[in-house]
Design an enzyme around this catalytic site. Structure first.
Site, short mmCIF file in Angstrom:
data_model
loop_
_atom_site.label_atom_id
_atom_site.label_comp_id
_atom_site.label_asym_id
_atom_site.label_seq_id
_atom_site.Cartn_x
_atom_site.Cartn_y
_atom_site.Cartn_z
CB CYS A 2 -0.87 0.03 1.23
SG CYS A 2 -1.85 -1.43 1.45
NE ARG A 28 4.64 1.66 -1.01
CZ ARG A 28 5.37 1.93 0.06
NH1 ARG A 28 6.41 2.72 -0.04
NH2 ARG A 28 5.05 1.44 1.24
CD1 TRP A 80 -0.17 -5.89 -3.17
CD2 TRP A 80 -0.24 -6.65 -1.07
NE1 TRP A 80 0.35 -7.16 -3.16
CE2 TRP A 80 0.32 -7.66 -1.88
CE3 TRP A 80 -0.38 -6.92 0.30
CZ2 TRP A 80 0.73 -8.89 -1.39
CZ3 TRP A 80 0.03 -8.14 0.79
CH2 TRP A 80 0.58 -9.11 -0.05
CG ASN A 106 0.36 2.27 3.64
OD1 ASN A 106 -0.69 2.31 3.02
ND2 ASN A 106 1.50 2.76 3.18
N GLY A 107 -0.67 -0.94 6.68
CA GLY A 107 -0.44 -1.76 7.87
C GLY A 107 -1.66 -2.61 8.18
CD GLU A 487 17.86 -12.58 -7.19
OE1 GLU A 487 17.31 -13.11 -6.22
OE2 GLU A 487 17.44 -11.51 -7.70
CE LYS A 491 14.64 -10.63 -9.64
NZ LYS A 491 15.06 -10.58 -8.37
CD GLU A 494 10.98 -11.54 -7.91
OE1 GLU A 494 10.84 -11.07 -6.79
OE2 GLU A 494 11.96 -11.27 -8.63
CG HIS A 510 19.96 -35.98 -3.62
ND1 HIS A 510 20.36 -37.27 -3.40
CD2 HIS A 510 21.09 -35.25 -3.72
CE1 HIS A 510 21.68 -37.33 -3.33
NE2 HIS A 510 22.15 -36.11 -3.54
CE LYS A 609 11.90 -2.40 -5.45
NZ LYS A 609 12.72 -3.47 -6.05
C1 G6P Z 1 9.62 -8.26 -1.77
C2 G6P Z 1 10.14 -7.86 -3.14
C3 G6P Z 1 11.45 -8.57 -3.43
C4 G6P Z 1 12.45 -8.28 -2.33
C5 G6P Z 1 11.89 -8.67 -0.96
C6 G6P Z 1 12.79 -8.17 0.17
O1 G6P Z 1 9.22 -9.59 -1.81
O2 G6P Z 1 9.18 -8.16 -4.14
O3 G6P Z 1 11.97 -8.10 -4.66
O4 G6P Z 1 13.63 -8.98 -2.57
O5 G6P Z 1 10.62 -8.07 -0.77
O6 G6P Z 1 12.79 -6.77 0.13
P1 G6P Z 1 13.88 -5.85 0.79
O7 G6P Z 1 13.40 -4.45 0.52
O8 G6P Z 1 13.89 -6.19 2.26
O9 G6P Z 1 15.17 -6.15 0.14
#
Ligand code: G6P
Length: 614
Positions: A2, A28, A80, A106-107, A487, A491, A494, A510, A609
């Site tokens: 949010c 975000r 959100w 927010n929260g 990673e 990506k 996502e 395994h 985000k």
């Molecule tokens: C969310 C984002 C990811 C990010 C993670 C941790 O899930 O979508 O891209 O890696 O949060 O975020 P931070 O701001 O703590 O690195």
């Protein structure tokens, strides 16, 4: 997650400033949007499911230029969904049943069911399923003409987290804002004031900001900013000057923020390293850590806590510390660390890694660590973020704003930072001067190494196109490239919505190997680093099950073509920096697959985000 934006003043067009602010918060991640504008004649609230442009369309459809001409206050929100689906009724702002106030939040209000039952028993009817509407009614019940006191009285009855902005119909010239656990930033102007949940909506208007602390409550009006705590005692907070400019948060002609951020990594990494190499003492200058060589010698164990991409960076960091220092390292998912009973003492250094500096689980982990007496440091990108402020010691990435939801430049800058940290710790201990010199010289080559990978983007795009209709993918690697495999797979899932799993190359047999066939490509990280021969063996195991293989390999590796259907070349470099150019190739690969599939790359479905709820 949010986002909040608000404005009070008479110098600007209120609907425009709110919509522009919401657009800057889109990154975000959200699923509905809304705004409330205070007028002398009352209060207008407009909400819409979907994107900000839907809200914009709706506003313009019913908007005569004159309507908001004299407006002096407005608040807006991107939601959100947590409580109730993303529809118009559940979107913010919420007002109370008497329509006296409007609130964006927010929260999460943890005790909202209890409060709702109590308010229902005195006849209040609720329209939405949200916890926020309960808070709006609670504030309204406490309101007797002084909005700030009403908000404070209501918040005293609440448990949970909040960053809120509230306006009242009968006071169309002030906003009351408050925070606990969810960031609120105030933009300081002349005869005007701004509020937002992060600095990006404020950047075009002011570089002077105030970060609220938990339990702060503040009245914003044209005549000033009145900062208090919940007990109505005035507090002072520093005005910070932000050096990011608004252009840094624009796409610069690229189709997506993600591509822009991938491409700006040579510069971002240079900025992370700028002024931090000490060639004389052959170490890294990381003054924000505030650790003397003696303090470092006292650290008997390091725990790295993070989430998502930052967690993968932490996993690379573990290799660095173990290779360059004598200090044992554990990497923890912040969410799990927080709810176990981690054994910590004052000789343990907990390093929180977070791009946003606001991730709820990471924040909870450092609070736990502090409470148990550990030393706590952070690696954050967002200056002044909660984690950065609460740890007090740490390293900023200086990577510039990262807008694309899928993290790219933050990862490479985090890895470079961890290498600098390990260098610093190593040089305070057993690492020789010549070994240190080699690390510095490899670090300094990084921008160029990344540039070389970017130069091969056309080839990577062609390979991506070939595999873009796959339904499943495996990424495998060993050693320094094992976290990179995780990673790379993250990506891809996502942004392209392809099911992708990162595995240690040896672990594949395994279990997951049962899933391999001609429809399941394997992306194998087979650069020239220790363990490469074994990765080649693992590739053979995949090919024997008919999986197509894409490999990353060191420039000039002719042999790899015998083992892989397609190759992405990575420049020659030492094994400890190889994660960085390699991940850049995987970022580009994921990007081009997602583009081929027509996915909304910068704002993937269901993702946020900055994840500010646990
Ligand atoms: C969310 C984002 C990811 C990010 C993670 C941790 O899930 O979508 O891209 O890696 O949060 O975020 P931070 O701001 O703590 O690195």
């Amino acid at each position: 997650m949010c986002g909040i934006v608000g404005y009070v003043g008479a110098k600007r067009n209120i609907p425009e400033i709110l919509l522009e602010g919401l657009k800057r918060l889109e990154y975000r991640g959200y699923d509905s949007a809304g705004l409330a504008i205070g007028l002398d004649s009352g209060m207008e609230i407009l909400k819409s499911p979907g994107k900000v442009k839907e809200l914009d369309r709706k506003l313009k459809a019913g908007w005569t230029q004159d309507k908001f001409k004299n407006a002096k206050v407005g608040i807006a929100h991107t939601r959100w969904a947590t409580h109730g689906p993303p529809n118009e009724v559940n979107a913010h702002p919420h007002s109370d049943s008497k329509n006296r106030i409007a609130l964006v939040h927010n929260g999460i209000i943890d005790n909202y069911s209890e409060l709702k039952a109590r308010l229902s028993s005195i006849g209040i009817k609720f329209k939405s399923e949200t916890d926020t509407e309960v808070l709006a009614n609670l504030i309204s019940e406490c309101y007797e003409g002084d909005l700030c006191s009403a908000v404070a009285a209501a918040l005293k009855q609440v448990t949970g987290t909040y960053g809120i902005a509230v306006i009242a119909k009968d006071q169309p010239d002030k906003i009351v804002v408050a925070r606990k656990g969810s960031p609120i930033v105030i933009g300081v102007g002349d005869d005007e004031a701004f509020v937002a949940s992060d600095i990006s909506p404020l950047l075009p208007y002011t570089k002077r900001v105030i970060y609220l602390d938990d339990n702060d409550i503040t009245v914003l009006s044209r005549s000033g900013i009145d900062l208090r705590n919940m007990d109505n005692v005035p507090v002072t907070r520093e005005i910070a000057h932000i050096d990011w400019d608004a252009n840094a948060a624009e796409k610069d002609g690229r189709e997506h923020f993600m591509l822009k951020e991938i491409e700006e990594q040579p510069l971002a990494i240079s900025n992370t390293m700028r002024g931090r190499m000490d060639h004389n003492l052959v170490t890294a200058k990381l003054d924000g850590l505030n650790l003397t060589p003696r303090d470092i010698a006292g650290v008997s164990r390091i725990v790295i806590a993070a989430c998502g991409t930052s967690l993968h960076a932490g996993m690379v960091g573990e290799y660095y510390f173990e290779d360059l220092t004598s200090t044992p390292v554990e990497v923890e998912q912040a969410a799990e660390f927080r709810y176990r009973n981690p054994i910590l003492d004052r000789d343990t250094l907990v390093i929180a890694i977070s791009q946003s500096g606001e991730t709820a689980d990471t924040l909870a982990a450092i609070r736990e660590a502090k409470q148990k007496g550990a030393l706590v440091a952070s690696i954050c990108n967002v200056v002044g973020s909660t984690i950065a402020r609460e740890t007090g010691r740490g390293v900023y990435l200086h990577a510039g704003p990262e807008i694309g939801v899928a993290s790219t430049k933050a990862f490479t800058c985090q890895v470079a930072t961890l290498l600098m940290m390990a260098l610093k710790f190593g040089r305070a201990g057993r690492l020789s001067r010549s070994a240190g010199q080699k690390i510095i010289s490899e670090l300094e080559k990084l921008p160029d190494l990344v540039r070389q990978v970017l130069d091969s983007s056309d080839k990577i795009a062609r390979i991506a196109k070939k595999y873009s209709s796959a339904k499943d993918f495996f990424y495998i690697g060993r050693g320094y490239l094992y976290p990179v495999a995780l990673e790379g797979a993250l990506k891809l899932k996502e942004i392209s919505y392809i099911h992708a799993e990162g595995y240690h190359a040896a672990e594949l047999k395994h279990g997951p190997i049962a899933l391999l066939d001609e429809n399941v490509p394997v992306l194998a990280l087979a650069n020239n680093i220790p363990g490469k021969d074994k990765v080649i063996g693992n590739i053979q195991e995949c090919r024997a099950r008919k999986s197509p293989v894409i490999a990353t390999a060191t420039f000039g590796d002719k042999d790899i073509l015998k083992h892989a259907d397609d190759v992405m070349e990575i420049p020659e470099c030492s094994d400890f920096v190889t994660p960085i150019p390699t991940v850049v190739a995987l970022q580009l690969f994921a990007y081009y697959v997602a583009r081929e599939r027509g996915c909304p790359i910068d704002q993937p479905r269901n993702l946020a985000k900055s994840v500010t709820v646990e």
